[in-house]
Design a protein around this motif. Structure first.
Motif, PDB file in Angstrom:
ATOM      1  N   UNK A 112      28.331  99.935 121.615  1.00  0.00           N
ATOM      2  CA  UNK A 112      27.029 100.047 122.271  1.00  0.00           C
ATOM      3  C   UNK A 112      27.105 100.651 123.658  1.00  0.00           C
ATOM      4  N   UNK A 113      28.321 100.789 124.176  1.00  0.00           N
ATOM      5  CA  UNK A 113      28.519 101.391 125.490  1.00  0.00           C
ATOM      6  C   UNK A 113      29.595 102.477 125.412  1.00  0.00           C
ATOM      7  N   UNK A 114      29.716 103.061 124.234  1.00  0.00           N
ATOM      8  CA  UNK A 114      30.737 104.064 124.005  1.00  0.00           C
ATOM      9  C   UNK A 114      30.369 105.406 124.609  1.00  0.00           C
ATOM     10  N   UNK A 115      31.245 106.353 124.424  1.00  0.00           N
ATOM     11  CA  UNK A 115      31.100 107.658 125.036  1.00  0.00           C
ATOM     12  C   UNK A 115      29.773 108.323 124.659  1.00  0.00           C
ATOM     13  N   UNK A 116      29.372 108.225 123.404  1.00  0.00           N
ATOM     14  CA  UNK A 116      28.106 108.868 123.002  1.00  0.00           C
ATOM     15  C   UNK A 116      26.913 108.220 123.694  1.00  0.00           C
ATOM     16  N   UNK A 117      26.938 106.892 123.868  1.00  0.00           N
ATOM     17  CA  UNK A 117      25.854 106.216 124.578  1.00  0.00           C
ATOM     18  C   UNK A 117      25.872 106.562 126.074  1.00  0.00           C
ATOM     19  N   UNK A 118      27.076 106.673 126.641  1.00  0.00           N
ATOM     20  CA  UNK A 118      27.207 107.056 128.049  1.00  0.00           C
ATOM     21  C   UNK A 118      26.628 108.453 128.247  1.00  0.00           C
ATOM     22  N   UNK A 119      27.007 109.384 127.386  1.00  0.00           N
ATOM     23  CA  UNK A 119      26.517 110.755 127.514  1.00  0.00           C
ATOM     24  C   UNK A 119      25.008 110.836 127.327  1.00  0.00           C
ATOM     25  N   UNK A 120      24.458 110.060 126.395  1.00  0.00           N
ATOM     26  CA  UNK A 120      23.002 110.053 126.197  1.00  0.00           C
ATOM     27  C   UNK A 120      22.293 109.513 127.442  1.00  0.00           C
ATOM     28  N   UNK A 121      22.828 108.468 128.020  1.00  0.00           N
ATOM     29  CA  UNK A 121      22.235 107.897 129.228  1.00  0.00           C
ATOM     30  C   UNK A 121      22.368 108.876 130.400  1.00  0.00           C
ATOM     31  N   UNK A 122      23.500 109.557 130.481  1.00  0.00           N
ATOM     32  CA  UNK A 122      23.670 110.570 131.532  1.00  0.00           C
ATOM     33  C   UNK A 122      22.642 111.695 131.382  1.00  0.00           C
ATOM     34  N   UNK A 123      22.388 112.124 130.152  1.00  0.00           N
ATOM     35  CA  UNK A 123      21.382 113.172 129.929  1.00  0.00           C
ATOM     36  C   UNK A 123      19.997 112.688 130.336  1.00  0.00           C
ATOM     37  N   UNK A 124      19.690 111.446 129.983  1.00  0.00           N
ATOM     38  CA  UNK A 124      18.384 110.869 130.355  1.00  0.00           C
ATOM     39  C   UNK A 124      18.225 110.829 131.880  1.00  0.00           C
ATOM     40  N   UNK A 125      19.259 110.400 132.570  1.00  0.00           N
ATOM     41  CA  UNK A 125      19.216 110.324 134.030  1.00  0.00           C
ATOM     42  C   UNK A 125      19.159 111.723 134.658  1.00  0.00           C
ATOM     43  N   UNK A 126      19.887 112.681 134.081  1.00  0.00           N
ATOM     44  CA  UNK A 126      19.854 114.051 134.589  1.00  0.00           C
ATOM     45  C   UNK A 126      18.453 114.649 134.428  1.00  0.00           C
ATOM     46  N   UNK A 127      17.803 114.347 133.307  1.00  0.00           N
ATOM     47  CA  UNK A 127      16.433 114.831 133.100  1.00  0.00           C
ATOM     48  C   UNK A 127      15.482 114.203 134.121  1.00  0.00           C
ATOM     49  N   UNK A 128      15.692 112.938 134.445  1.00  0.00           N
ATOM     50  CA  UNK A 128      14.867 112.295 135.472  1.00  0.00           C
ATOM     51  C   UNK A 128      15.087 112.966 136.826  1.00  0.00           C
ATOM     52  N   UNK A 129      16.331 113.307 137.104  1.00  0.00           N
ATOM     53  CA  UNK A 129      16.655 113.986 138.354  1.00  0.00           C
ATOM     54  C   UNK A 129      15.980 115.355 138.402  1.00  0.00           C
ATOM     55  N   UNK A 130      15.996 116.065 137.289  1.00  0.00           N
ATOM     56  CA  UNK A 130      15.329 117.360 137.195  1.00  0.00           C
ATOM     57  C   UNK A 130      13.829 117.200 137.434  1.00  0.00           C
ATOM     58  N   UNK A 131      13.234 116.230 136.788  1.00  0.00           N
ATOM     59  CA  UNK A 131      11.792 116.004 136.941  1.00  0.00           C
ATOM     60  C   UNK A 131      11.442 115.670 138.390  1.00  0.00           C
ATOM     61  N   UNK A 132      12.256 114.849 139.034  1.00  0.00           N
ATOM     62  CA  UNK A 132      12.007 114.494 140.426  1.00  0.00           C
ATOM     63  C   UNK A 132      12.133 115.716 141.327  1.00  0.00           C
TER      64      UNK A 132
END
Length: 164
Positions: A112-132
Motif C-alpha cells: 500500500x506504500x510501494x513504489x507505484x503508490x509513491x509515484x502516483x502520489x508524487x504525480x498528484x502532488x506535482x499536478x497540485x504544484x502545477x495548478x498552484x
C-alpha cells in the motif's frame, strides 16, 4: 471501527504497527526507555486516523507529525504526504515523500506504500504544484498561465520522477 482496521480496510498496512497491536514498525530495536515513545506515537497515530476518518485533516496531520516526532518511522511519512495532498500542500507532501524514499528501498516499502503508490502520489502532488503555479501566474498577469509556469511544473515533475 478501530483505526488499524480502518487502515486495513483501505488496503494498506498500519504504519506504526505490524501484526500485533503493540509492536512498532521500526527497523531498530526499541530500548525499554523508548517504549513510552512508541506508546505515545501509537496513540497519536490512532487519533490521527480517527480525525482523518472524521474529515478533520489539519488536526489529523498535526497528530501524525507528533507521532513522527516521537517515533520517526518512514512509513508515517507516506501517510503525512497523503494528508498533505488532501490539504493541497504539494511542497510539504513532496518533501515527505522524498524523505520516505531516502529511508526505504523500494523492496522494503510496505504493502500500500510501494513504489507505484509513491509515484502516483508524487504525480498528484506535482499536478497540485502545477495548478498552484498556474493560478499564481494567472492572477499576477490577469491572463492564462504562461510558459514559465508550465516549465516550472515540468521541472518539478521531472525531479519527482528522479530516484532519490
Amino acid at each position: 471501527m478501530q483505526p488499524a482496521a480502518a487502515y486495513a480496510a483501505e488496503g494498506i498496512e498500519d504504519p506504526v504497527a505490524s501484526g500485533d497491536q503493540d509492536t512498532p514498525r521500526t527497523d531498530a530495536a526499541v530500548s525499554p526507555s523508548g517504549e513510552r515513545d512508541v506508546r505515545a506515537a501509537r496513540g497519536h497515530y490512532r487519533e490521527a486516523m480517527l480525525l482523518r476518518k472524521a474529515g478533520k485533516l489539519e488536526a489529523a496531520l498535526e497528530k501524525l507529525e507528533t507521532a513522527y516526532a516521537e517515533l520517526p518511522t518512514p512509513t508515517l511519512l507516506f501517510v503525512i504526504a497523503e494528508l498533505d495532498a488532501d490539504l493541497h500542500r504539494p511542497q510539504e507532501g513532496l518533501a515527505a515523500l522524498s524523505r520516505y524514499r531516502s529511508q526505504l528501498a523500494p523492496s522494503s516499502m510496505p504493502s500500500g506504500q510501494g513504489l507505484s503508490q509513491v509515484e502516483a502520489l508524487e504525480r498528484r502532488l506535482a499536478m497540485q504544484l502545477l495548478a498552484a503555479a498556474a493560478s499564481r501566474d494567472s492572477a499576477a498577469k490577469g491572463s492564462a498561465p504562461s510558459a514559465d509556469s508550465a516549465a516550472e511544473a515540468a521541472s518539478v515533475s521531472n525531479k519527482v520522477r528522479a530516484p532519490a
